[in-house]
Write a protein that holds these residues in place. Structure first.
Motif, PDB file in Angstrom:
ATOM      1  N   SER A 122       0.838  -1.202   0.000  1.00  0.00           N
ATOM      2  CA  SER A 122       0.000   0.000   0.000  1.00  0.00           C
ATOM      3  C   SER A 122       0.871   1.250   0.000  1.00  0.00           C
ATOM      4  O   SER A 122       0.615   2.202  -0.760  1.00  0.00           O
ATOM      5  N   TYR A 123       1.916   1.257   0.830  1.00  0.00           N
ATOM      6  CA  TYR A 123       2.798   2.426   0.866  1.00  0.00           C
ATOM      7  C   TYR A 123       3.577   2.546  -0.434  1.00  0.00           C
ATOM      8  O   TYR A 123       3.769   3.650  -0.956  1.00  0.00           O
ATOM      9  N   ARG A 124       4.002   1.419  -0.972  1.00  0.00           N
ATOM     10  CA  ARG A 124       4.766   1.450  -2.225  1.00  0.00           C
ATOM     11  C   ARG A 124       3.940   2.074  -3.347  1.00  0.00           C
ATOM     12  O   ARG A 124       4.445   2.869  -4.138  1.00  0.00           O
ATOM     13  N   LYS A 125       2.652   1.734  -3.415  1.00  0.00           N
ATOM     14  CA  LYS A 125       1.774   2.304  -4.444  1.00  0.00           C
ATOM     15  C   LYS A 125       1.675   3.822  -4.271  1.00  0.00           C
ATOM     16  O   LYS A 125       1.707   4.569  -5.252  1.00  0.00           O
ATOM     17  N   HIS A 126       1.532   4.255  -3.029  1.00  0.00           N
ATOM     18  CA  HIS A 126       1.483   5.694  -2.764  1.00  0.00           C
ATOM     19  C   HIS A 126       2.785   6.352  -3.204  1.00  0.00           C
ATOM     20  O   HIS A 126       2.776   7.418  -3.831  1.00  0.00           O
ATOM     21  N   LEU A 127       3.905   5.730  -2.880  1.00  0.00           N
ATOM     22  CA  LEU A 127       5.213   6.293  -3.209  1.00  0.00           C
ATOM     23  C   LEU A 127       5.411   6.400  -4.720  1.00  0.00           C
ATOM     24  O   LEU A 127       5.909   7.418  -5.226  1.00  0.00           O
ATOM     25  N   VAL A 128       5.004   5.366  -5.446  1.00  0.00           N
ATOM     26  CA  VAL A 128       5.121   5.382  -6.905  1.00  0.00           C
ATOM     27  C   VAL A 128       4.282   6.517  -7.498  1.00  0.00           C
ATOM     28  O   VAL A 128       4.733   7.251  -8.386  1.00  0.00           O
ATOM     29  N   ALA A 129       3.056   6.681  -6.999  1.00  0.00           N
ATOM     30  CA  ALA A 129       2.177   7.745  -7.501  1.00  0.00           C
ATOM     31  C   ALA A 129       2.750   9.119  -7.179  1.00  0.00           C
ATOM     32  O   ALA A 129       2.703  10.037  -8.019  1.00  0.00           O
TER      33      ALA A 129
END
Length: 197
Positions: A122-129
């Motif tokens: 979940s955090y990785r997706k936020h970071l990528v965005a």
């Protein structure tokens, strides 16, 4: 007639309580027992609203992200390029009591995400965005001649992300060494460096 329960409101109330516990004592203070007690529930009643603690932490994390996103949206509204980039950096930096508090909740989430694959993703997706948005505004500013540094765009994105994460940690662990005034000066210096001809 049976009482109608607003489950969404109850979930929001539980997140409010969890937020308060994390702010006061960190993630270890937000035990299921403490959350239930603070929310006025019997032990085990939280499972009617969240399957477990990870889901409560996820909801609290999303609340913190929502606060940051709202601040960013208001700051960036109608802006592009360098103006948008500047707005994002100042909006996401721990410069106000509210953003520092949100940073504390996010730091607790990072700790939990290290041992939970779903939270980590979940955090990785936020970071990528987030990185993608930064890259877009940097590219716009570069095309408009606003950013003139030789430093590659990807490196600028890395620098922003690392400085932001470090600033959030320092604002909690050593606030006397990382005041809003010092951080503002650091951000000002960053923009001066990338736009200086």
């Amino acid at each position: 007639m049976p009482k109608v329960i607003d489950h969404d409101q109850r979930r929001s109330d539980i997140i409010d309580v969890t937020w308060g516990l994390i702010v006061k004592g960190g993630l270890e203070a937000a035990t299921m027992r403490e959350i239930a007690a603070e929310a006025g529930f019997a032990n085990g009643a939280l499972k009617h609203y969240f399957p477990g603690k990870d889901e409560i932490i996820q909801g609290t994390y999303e609340r913190a992200l929502g606060m940051v996103s709202s601040s960013v949206d208001q700051s960036v509204d109608g802006k592009t390029g360098l103006d948008a980039l500047r707005a994002i950096l100042y909006a996401t930096a721990p410069l106000t009591p509210e953003s520092i508090t949100a940073g504390r909740v996010l730091m607790s989430f990072w700790e939990r995400a290290l041992s939970n694959e779903e939270l980590h993703e979940s955090y990785r997706k936020h970071l990528v965005a987030w990185r993608s948005g930064l890259a877009t505004y940097i590219a716009q500013a570069r095309a408009a001649g606003e950013i003139v540094t030789d430093t590659p765009d990807e490196q600028l994105v890395d620098e922003i992300v690392v400085v932001n994460a470090g600033a959030n940690i320092m604002s909690l662990l050593a606030p006397d060494l990382s005041t809003p005034e010092l951080l503002t000066a650091q951000l000002d210096a960053f923009f001066d460096r990338i736009t200086r001809r």
